[in-house]
Design a protein around this motif. Structure first.
Motif, short mmCIF file in Angstrom:
data_model
loop_
_atom_site.label_atom_id
_atom_site.label_comp_id
_atom_site.label_asym_id
_atom_site.label_seq_id
_atom_site.Cartn_x
_atom_site.Cartn_y
_atom_site.Cartn_z
N ILE A 118 1.06 11.36 13.14
CA ILE A 118 1.54 10.36 12.18
C ILE A 118 2.23 9.21 12.90
CG2 ILE A 118 3.26 9.95 10.35
CD1 ILE A 118 0.78 11.26 9.30
N THR A 119 3.00 9.51 13.91
CA THR A 119 3.69 8.45 14.65
C THR A 119 2.68 7.54 15.34
OG1 THR A 119 5.58 9.91 14.98
CG2 THR A 119 5.43 7.99 16.42
N SER A 120 1.64 8.10 15.91
CA SER A 120 0.59 7.30 16.55
C SER A 120 -0.08 6.39 15.53
CB SER A 120 -0.46 8.19 17.20
OG SER A 120 0.11 8.99 18.18
N LEU A 121 -0.41 6.95 14.38
CA LEU A 121 -1.03 6.14 13.32
C LEU A 121 -0.09 5.04 12.83
CD1 LEU A 121 -2.85 8.90 11.25
CD2 LEU A 121 -3.92 7.03 12.51
N ASP A 122 1.19 5.37 12.71
CA ASP A 122 2.16 4.36 12.26
C ASP A 122 2.27 3.22 13.26
OD1 ASP A 122 2.71 5.63 9.90
OD2 ASP A 122 4.55 6.58 10.61
N ILE A 123 2.30 3.56 14.54
CA ILE A 123 2.38 2.51 15.56
C ILE A 123 1.14 1.63 15.51
CG2 ILE A 123 2.37 2.10 18.05
CD1 ILE A 123 4.22 4.62 18.25
N LEU A 124 -0.02 2.25 15.38
CA LEU A 124 -1.26 1.47 15.27
C LEU A 124 -1.26 0.60 14.01
CD1 LEU A 124 -3.83 4.16 16.45
CD2 LEU A 124 -3.13 2.09 17.69
N MET A 125 -0.74 1.15 12.91
CA MET A 125 -0.66 0.39 11.66
C MET A 125 0.26 -0.82 11.83
SD MET A 125 0.60 1.52 7.84
CE MET A 125 2.15 2.12 8.44
N ILE A 126 1.40 -0.62 12.45
CA ILE A 126 2.34 -1.72 12.66
C ILE A 126 1.71 -2.79 13.55
CG2 ILE A 126 4.54 -2.32 13.76
CD1 ILE A 126 5.53 0.49 12.73
N LEU A 127 1.02 -2.36 14.60
CA LEU A 127 0.37 -3.32 15.49
C LEU A 127 -0.76 -4.07 14.78
CD1 LEU A 127 0.19 -1.26 18.80
CD2 LEU A 127 1.59 -3.29 18.36
N SER B 276 0.83 -1.20 0.00
CA SER B 276 0.00 0.00 0.00
C SER B 276 0.87 1.26 0.00
CB SER B 276 -0.92 0.01 1.23
OG SER B 276 -1.50 1.27 1.39
N ASN B 277 0.70 2.07 -1.03
CA ASN B 277 1.48 3.31 -1.11
C ASN B 277 1.20 4.22 0.08
OD1 ASN B 277 2.81 2.67 -3.49
ND2 ASN B 277 1.15 3.47 -4.76
N ALA B 278 -0.04 4.27 0.52
CA ALA B 278 -0.40 5.12 1.67
C ALA B 278 0.31 4.64 2.93
CB ALA B 278 -1.91 5.13 1.87
N HIS B 279 0.36 3.34 3.14
CA HIS B 279 1.02 2.80 4.32
C HIS B 279 2.53 3.02 4.24
CE1 HIS B 279 -2.26 -0.13 5.92
NE2 HIS B 279 -2.74 1.07 5.63
N LEU B 280 3.10 2.81 3.07
CA LEU B 280 4.54 3.00 2.92
C LEU B 280 4.92 4.47 3.10
CD1 LEU B 280 5.18 0.61 -0.10
CD2 LEU B 280 5.66 0.18 2.33
N ARG C 218 7.32 6.28 6.04
CA ARG C 218 8.42 7.21 5.75
C ARG C 218 8.32 8.48 6.58
NH1 ARG C 218 6.82 6.56 0.36
NH2 ARG C 218 7.61 4.59 -0.38
N GLU C 219 7.10 8.82 6.98
CA GLU C 219 6.88 10.04 7.77
C GLU C 219 6.92 9.78 9.27
OE1 GLU C 219 3.22 11.68 6.36
OE2 GLU C 219 3.97 11.87 4.31
N PHE C 220 7.30 8.58 9.66
CA PHE C 220 7.36 8.21 11.08
C PHE C 220 8.22 9.22 11.84
CE2 PHE C 220 8.90 5.97 14.79
CZ PHE C 220 7.77 5.33 15.24
N GLY C 221 7.69 9.72 12.94
CA GLY C 221 8.43 10.64 13.79
C GLY C 221 8.27 12.11 13.44
N GLN C 222 7.59 12.42 12.35
CA GLN C 222 7.44 13.82 11.95
C GLN C 222 6.41 14.56 12.78
OE1 GLN C 222 6.96 14.22 7.74
NE2 GLN C 222 8.96 13.36 7.28
#
Length: 117
Positions: free
Chosen positions: A88-97, A72-76, A80-84
């Motif tokens: 975004i970081t919260s969403l990335d953590i939830l996505m990874i989980l 998924s381009n949106a997920h990738l 890439r925006e992790f930590g910005q």
């Protein structure tokens, strides 16, 4: 069996929270689809012992979640925006989980349970 339940609960909570955080950001069809999956996972928690075939449907969904998220381009882009930003970081953590940790733990639990038999 406990790992199987834990993996489902991780996925349910993270996908639900991710849907809530993304409510006015992504198309509603994606939110609706995710909430349908969350509802299916909740129902599966109660049916997994009664109907063993549910385990294999969930196995298929776990693999599908990993594959779809990986391409998924949106997920990738989000990764890439992790930590910005905290958002975004919260969403990335939830996505990874929800799309990786939960499904991988489920696959491990199912394989472990099948190897015990």
């Amino acid at each position: 069996m406990k790992l199987m339940y834990l993996s489902l609960i991780i996925s349910i909570i993270s996908l639900f929270l991710g849907s809530v955080l993304l409510f006015n950001t992504v198309p509603r069809i994606l939110i609706s689809g995710t909430l349908i999956i969350v509802a299916f996972l909740v129902v599966s928690l109660f049916l997994i012992n009664k109907y063993p075939k549910v385990r294999y449907v969930l196995f298929f969904l776990a693999i599908l979640a990993i594959v779809i998220s990986s391409f998924s381009n949106a997920h990738l882009q989000a990764l890439r925006e992790f930590g910005q930003s905290t958002y975004i970081t919260s969403l990335d953590i939830l996505m990874i989980l929800g799309f990786y940790v939960g499904p991988i733990l489920y696959i491990i639990a199912l394989l472990r349970d099948n190897l015990k038999r």
